[in-house]
Design a protein around this motif. Structure first.
Motif, PDB file in Angstrom:
ATOM      1  N   LEU A  19      -8.843   2.611  18.552  1.00  0.00           N
ATOM      2  CA  LEU A  19      -9.648   3.794  18.784  1.00  0.00           C
ATOM      3  C   LEU A  19     -11.067   3.535  18.310  1.00  0.00           C
ATOM      4  O   LEU A  19     -11.287   2.819  17.339  1.00  0.00           O
ATOM      5  CB  LEU A  19      -9.061   4.991  18.035  1.00  0.00           C
ATOM      6  CG  LEU A  19      -7.593   5.319  18.302  1.00  0.00           C
ATOM      7  CD1 LEU A  19      -7.210   6.593  17.556  1.00  0.00           C
ATOM      8  CD2 LEU A  19      -7.301   5.434  19.770  1.00  0.00           C
ATOM      9  N   SER A  20     -12.008   4.143  19.008  1.00  0.00           N
ATOM     10  CA  SER A  20     -13.412   4.049  18.630  1.00  0.00           C
ATOM     11  C   SER A  20     -13.970   5.443  18.428  1.00  0.00           C
ATOM     12  O   SER A  20     -13.525   6.403  19.066  1.00  0.00           O
ATOM     13  CB  SER A  20     -14.223   3.331  19.713  1.00  0.00           C
ATOM     14  OG  SER A  20     -13.776   2.013  19.891  1.00  0.00           O
ATOM     15  N   CYS A  21     -14.958   5.537  17.567  1.00  0.00           N
ATOM     16  CA  CYS A  21     -15.643   6.808  17.313  1.00  0.00           C
ATOM     17  C   CYS A  21     -17.129   6.510  17.250  1.00  0.00           C
ATOM     18  O   CYS A  21     -17.607   5.922  16.281  1.00  0.00           O
ATOM     19  CB  CYS A  21     -15.157   7.424  16.014  1.00  0.00           C
ATOM     20  SG  CYS A  21     -16.015   8.954  15.565  1.00  0.00           S
ATOM     21  N   ALA A  22     -17.848   6.892  18.291  1.00  0.00           N
ATOM     22  CA  ALA A  22     -19.273   6.641  18.368  1.00  0.00           C
ATOM     23  C   ALA A  22     -20.039   7.869  17.889  1.00  0.00           C
ATOM     24  O   ALA A  22     -19.832   8.973  18.400  1.00  0.00           O
ATOM     25  CB  ALA A  22     -19.662   6.292  19.795  1.00  0.00           C
ATOM     26  N   ALA A  23     -20.931   7.658  16.954  1.00  0.00           N
ATOM     27  CA  ALA A  23     -21.723   8.747  16.404  1.00  0.00           C
ATOM     28  C   ALA A  23     -23.144   8.692  16.953  1.00  0.00           C
ATOM     29  O   ALA A  23     -23.697   7.613  17.189  1.00  0.00           O
ATOM     30  CB  ALA A  23     -21.743   8.657  14.881  1.00  0.00           C
ATOM     31  N   ARG A  52     -18.876   4.480   3.714  1.00  0.00           N
ATOM     32  CA  ARG A  52     -20.019   4.021   4.503  1.00  0.00           C
ATOM     33  C   ARG A  52     -20.136   2.499   4.493  1.00  0.00           C
ATOM     34  O   ARG A  52     -20.424   1.885   5.497  1.00  0.00           O
ATOM     35  CB  ARG A  52     -21.317   4.656   4.002  1.00  0.00           C
ATOM     36  CG  ARG A  52     -22.513   4.277   4.844  1.00  0.00           C
ATOM     37  CD  ARG A  52     -23.773   5.011   4.436  1.00  0.00           C
ATOM     38  NE  ARG A  52     -24.878   4.692   5.328  1.00  0.00           N
ATOM     39  CZ  ARG A  52     -25.113   5.307   6.481  1.00  0.00           C
ATOM     40  NH1 ARG A  52     -24.319   6.288   6.878  1.00  0.00           N
ATOM     41  NH2 ARG A  52     -26.132   4.946   7.229  1.00  0.00           N
ATOM     42  N   SER A  53     -19.905   1.914   3.332  1.00  0.00           N
ATOM     43  CA  SER A  53     -20.030   0.458   3.228  1.00  0.00           C
ATOM     44  C   SER A  53     -18.844  -0.265   3.848  1.00  0.00           C
ATOM     45  O   SER A  53     -18.905  -1.466   4.115  1.00  0.00           O
ATOM     46  CB  SER A  53     -20.138   0.052   1.764  1.00  0.00           C
ATOM     47  OG  SER A  53     -18.903   0.315   1.097  1.00  0.00           O
ATOM     48  N   ASN A  73     -21.898  -0.081  11.214  1.00  0.00           N
ATOM     49  CA  ASN A  73     -22.974   0.892  11.024  1.00  0.00           C
ATOM     50  C   ASN A  73     -24.163   0.614  11.940  1.00  0.00           C
ATOM     51  O   ASN A  73     -24.893   1.538  12.298  1.00  0.00           O
ATOM     52  CB  ASN A  73     -23.413   0.913   9.572  1.00  0.00           C
ATOM     53  CG  ASN A  73     -22.344   1.508   8.663  1.00  0.00           C
ATOM     54  OD1 ASN A  73     -21.540   2.337   9.075  1.00  0.00           O
ATOM     55  ND2 ASN A  73     -22.321   1.072   7.412  1.00  0.00           N
ATOM     56  N   ALA A  74     -24.362  -0.626  12.316  1.00  0.00           N
ATOM     57  CA  ALA A  74     -25.454  -0.954  13.232  1.00  0.00           C
ATOM     58  C   ALA A  74     -25.220  -0.302  14.592  1.00  0.00           C
ATOM     59  O   ALA A  74     -26.167   0.016  15.312  1.00  0.00           O
ATOM     60  CB  ALA A  74     -25.581  -2.458  13.382  1.00  0.00           C
TER      61      ALA A  74
END
Length: 123
Positions: A19-23, A52-53, A73-74
């Motif tokens: 699964l992916s979650c794009a913000a 986050r890290s 995060n990029a």
């Protein structure tokens, strides 16, 4: 912040999905990202969260060793790799995000939510 989750599908027991979650939007406000699931007739369940890290992850017991949370995060994207899927994993999966620094398994601690992606696992 907007979250778009994707990657669900239908697989047989023992199969895998990612699964992916794009913000998008004010993504700099996001710290912890979580995954939850909702199956018919059941309460919403916490699945996993990732800091986050990426150094801190936490999973519900039933998915430990089978699911892996990660993030890039990029790309402002979080992932949930699900291996050895079982019929009891069938649910609609939602990603969620919070600006809180500390991870949580409580859905009320997450401000932003995706619309969900369906995962069906047949035996």
């Amino acid at each position: 912040v907007q979250l778009v989750d994707s990657g669900g599908g239908s697989v047989q027991a023992g199969g895998s999905l990612r699964l992916s979650c794009a913000a998008s939007g004010r993504t700099f406000t996001i710290n912890v990202m979580g995954w939850f699931r909702l199956a018919p007739g059941k309460a919403r369940e916490f699945v996993a969260f990732i800091s986050r890290s990426g150094e801190t992850t936490y999973y519900r017991n039933s998915v430990k060793g089978r699911f892996t949370a990660s993030r890039d995060n990029a790309k402002n994207t979080a992932y949930l790799q699900m291996d050895n899927l079982q019929p009891e994993d069938t649910a609609k999966y939602y990603c969620a995000a919070t600006s809180a620094l500390r991870g949580s398994s409580r859905p009320q601690d997450y401000l932003y939510w995706g619309k969900g992606t369906q995962v069906d696992v047949s035996s």
